[in-house]
Motif scaffolding. Structure first.
Motif, short mmCIF file in Angstrom:
data_model
loop_
_atom_site.label_atom_id
_atom_site.label_comp_id
_atom_site.label_asym_id
_atom_site.label_seq_id
_atom_site.Cartn_x
_atom_site.Cartn_y
_atom_site.Cartn_z
N GLY A 294 0.79 -1.22 0.00
CA GLY A 294 0.00 0.00 0.00
C GLY A 294 0.83 1.27 0.00
N GLY A 295 2.16 1.13 -0.03
CA GLY A 295 3.02 2.30 0.00
C GLY A 295 2.96 3.03 1.33
N GLY A 296 2.58 2.31 2.37
CA GLY A 296 2.44 2.91 3.70
C GLY A 296 3.65 2.73 4.59
N GLY A 297 4.79 2.41 3.97
CA GLY A 297 6.01 2.20 4.75
C GLY A 297 6.52 0.78 4.57
N ALA A 298 7.60 0.48 5.27
CA ALA A 298 8.21 -0.85 5.16
C ALA A 298 7.28 -1.90 5.74
N ALA A 299 7.35 -3.09 5.19
CA ALA A 299 6.58 -4.20 5.73
C ALA A 299 7.08 -4.52 7.13
N ILE A 300 6.21 -5.03 7.98
CA ILE A 300 6.60 -5.40 9.34
C ILE A 300 7.72 -6.43 9.31
N GLY A 301 7.67 -7.32 8.34
CA GLY A 301 8.78 -8.25 8.16
C GLY A 301 8.48 -9.68 8.56
N TRP A 302 7.30 -9.94 9.03
CA TRP A 302 6.89 -11.30 9.38
C TRP A 302 5.38 -11.44 9.22
N ASN A 303 4.93 -12.63 8.98
CA ASN A 303 3.51 -12.93 8.87
C ASN A 303 3.16 -14.09 9.77
N ILE A 304 1.92 -14.13 10.21
CA ILE A 304 1.38 -15.31 10.88
C ILE A 304 0.19 -15.77 10.03
N PRO A 305 0.33 -16.88 9.33
CA PRO A 305 -0.75 -17.33 8.44
C PRO A 305 -2.05 -17.58 9.20
N HIS A 306 -3.17 -17.28 8.54
CA HIS A 306 -4.47 -17.54 9.15
C HIS A 306 -4.78 -19.04 9.21
N ASN A 307 -4.25 -19.78 8.25
CA ASN A 307 -4.39 -21.24 8.24
C ASN A 307 -5.85 -21.70 8.41
N ASN A 308 -6.73 -21.04 7.68
CA ASN A 308 -8.16 -21.43 7.70
C ASN A 308 -8.74 -21.53 9.11
N GLY A 309 -8.31 -20.62 9.98
CA GLY A 309 -8.85 -20.59 11.34
C GLY A 309 -8.03 -21.34 12.37
N THR A 311 -4.92 -20.86 13.34
CA THR A 311 -4.16 -19.96 14.21
C THR A 311 -5.04 -19.44 15.34
N LEU A 312 -6.28 -19.07 15.01
CA LEU A 312 -7.20 -18.60 16.05
C LEU A 312 -7.52 -19.73 17.03
N ASP A 313 -7.73 -20.93 16.51
CA ASP A 313 -7.99 -22.08 17.39
C ASP A 313 -6.84 -22.26 18.39
N GLU A 314 -5.62 -22.13 17.90
CA GLU A 314 -4.44 -22.33 18.75
C GLU A 314 -4.34 -21.25 19.82
N THR A 315 -4.56 -19.99 19.44
CA THR A 315 -4.40 -18.91 20.42
C THR A 315 -5.55 -18.91 21.43
N LEU A 316 -6.73 -19.34 21.02
CA LEU A 316 -7.83 -19.48 21.97
C LEU A 316 -7.57 -20.65 22.93
N ALA A 317 -6.97 -21.72 22.42
CA ALA A 317 -6.64 -22.86 23.28
C ALA A 317 -5.58 -22.45 24.32
N LEU A 318 -4.60 -21.67 23.89
CA LEU A 318 -3.57 -21.17 24.82
C LEU A 318 -4.21 -20.31 25.90
N ALA A 319 -5.16 -19.47 25.49
CA ALA A 319 -5.86 -18.61 26.45
C ALA A 319 -6.65 -19.44 27.46
N LYS A 320 -7.31 -20.47 26.96
CA LYS A 320 -8.10 -21.32 27.85
C LYS A 320 -7.21 -22.01 28.88
N ASN A 321 -6.07 -22.53 28.43
CA ASN A 321 -5.15 -23.23 29.32
C ASN A 321 -4.47 -22.30 30.32
N ALA A 322 -4.38 -21.01 29.97
CA ALA A 322 -3.73 -20.04 30.84
C ALA A 322 -4.64 -19.56 31.98
N ASN A 323 -5.91 -19.97 31.91
CA ASN A 323 -6.85 -19.62 32.98
C ASN A 323 -6.87 -18.10 33.24
N LEU A 324 -7.15 -17.35 32.18
CA LEU A 324 -7.08 -15.89 32.23
C LEU A 324 -8.30 -15.26 32.88
#
Length: 414
Positions: A294-309, A311-324
């Motif tokens: 988009g010409g909005g500056g340098a790329a952050i330099g890393w990506n985290i793929p969505h992997n058809n959901g 990645t969200l499943d994994e981060t929600l599972a981590l949250a559940k196990n962390a007893n937040l």
């Protein structure tokens, strides 16, 4: 006999009127205002408070004073006035909002967002905020935030502010404040006066929650002590992960964010969380920034793929196990970084469906398409006062957890 017939006539007339059969009564019913209702909280089994990080910075050519699309839809080289073969506008993002690009201060947009949040089990909104000064687009962000806050209480959601202290440098450079600490004092005095005492402002240990994206400019405990000294009520001040040392004793804790891969989140839960009085975890669907394209500056330099959901499943599972106690969803609508939970053309409602499952929402009814229908009808019936009143009633039904009535009334609006 005459008197009997007269009494009988009026008796029948009264029955007809009471039963709503009178044509006059039908006419007046169409003119009645939608009943005012109190929002009812959605029932869910997960006791973790679920908040979502929210960007109120979007502007369209219709809402902007200069009739130009805002930077967050265009960056440096995209033009949303260009509409492709798929009927999508050209925007600075890899993903496309289901309702199309929008103005963050649009009440119909806010209504849509907040109802989707409510029915997915989200408790409140953490609003990314640029302060009070008229520099760059900060005033627009402030005004959009005020529109958002005005509807939060009606829907029954909480909120807190995520203060971007990076703005203070631009405020000083624009000659609007004499120092970065002076600028921050003005901004926080506004929050104390206008937000901290709201009944639906998030409180942690009895104190108003204030997040900071950083610190980035005010990087010493002495500076934050100076800023907070003018406040009557010191907030529960929560910094970005690993940065509370810059606020010293002024900090109440830290919140996790998104970075490179999920190992950083695991490290936060394992090594940082046990040391904090207040720890806010994070969950995200992925990360893919548009800055370079988009010409909005340098790329952050890393990506985290969505992997058809996945990645969200994994981060929600981590949250559940962390007893937040507290979880922040990153983010509702940062399209420039591709971290949005907001429904998109690419992912539909799948991300908020996952949040709904995580929250343990007891209402398993599928209402998300109906909330979208409410938004569509708001636009289609623009200028139709009678239809808009009915849609107001649909909104009231939704916020009071009467979704069956909301759907029925939606089906009747042609």
């Amino acid at each position: 006999m005459k008197r009997y017939i007269t009494l009988l006539f009026f008796g029948i007339l009264n029955i007809l009127i009471a039963s709503g059969c009178s044509s006059d009564d039908k006419g007046s019913e169409n003119q009645t205002e939608p009943e005012t209702v109190q929002p009812i909280a959605i029932e869910k089994t997960n006791t973790t408070k679920i908040y979502v990080h929210y960007m109120p910075w979007f502007e369209t050519n219709e809402s902007a004073a200069d009739k130009k699309w805002g930077y967050h839809w265009t960056m440096a080289n995209k033009n949303p006035n260009n509409i492709g073969a798929n009927n999508r506008r050209e925007i600075a993002a890899y993903y496309y909002p289901l309702i199309g690009p929008y103005h963050s201060g649009d009440k119909n947009v806010i209504e849509n967002h907040l109802l989707l949040m409510k029915y997915s089990g989200i408790d409140g909104v953490l609003i990314d905020w640029y302060g009070t000064y008229d520099v760059n687009d900060y005033r627009m962000v402030k005004e959009n935030t005020e529109q958002l806050i005005a509807m939060l209480d009606k829907v029954g959601l909480e909120y807190a502010i995520v203060y971007e202290d990076r703005v203070t440098t631009n405020v000083v450079n624009a000659g609007k404040a004499i120092s970065v600490t002076s600028a921050a004092k003005t901004d926080l005095a506004y929050l104390e006066k206008n937000c901290f005492n709201d009944a639906n402002y998030i409180k942690v240990n009895g104190k108003p929650l204030l997040l900071n994206f950083g610190p980035i400019v005010l990087q010493t405990p002495a500076e934050w002590t100076n800023v907070f000294n003018t406040l009557t009520t010191k907030p529960a001040f929560v910094t970005l992960w690993d940065q509370s040392v810059e606020a010293g004793a002024n900090a109440s804790g830290e919140y996790a964010w998104v970075y490179k891969d999920n190992s950083f989140l695991t490290n936060f839960y394992t090594n940082t969380k046990p040391k904090l009085s207040v720890a806010i975890g994070s969950a995200y669907p992925g990360f893919k920034d548009f800055y370079a394209e988009g010409g909005g500056g340098a790329a952050i330099g890393w990506n985290i793929p969505h992997n058809n959901g996945a990645t969200l499943d994994e981060t929600l599972a981590l949250a559940k196990n962390a007893n937040l106690n507290y979880l922040q969803l990153i983010t509702w609508n940062d399209f420039g970084e591709g971290t949005m939970f907001e429904p998109t053309v690419e992912f539909g409602y799948s991300y908020i469906e996952k949040v709904k499952a995580f929250a343990g929402v007891k209402n398993t009814e599928n209402v998300f398409p109906d909330i979208s229908k409410l938004y569509d009808l708001r636009l289609q019936k623009k200028g139709n006062a009678d239809a808009q009143k009915k849609l107001d009633q649909v909104f009231n039904y939704f916020v009071s957890m009467q979704s069956v009535k909301a759907k029925q009334l939606l089906s009747e609006i042609k």
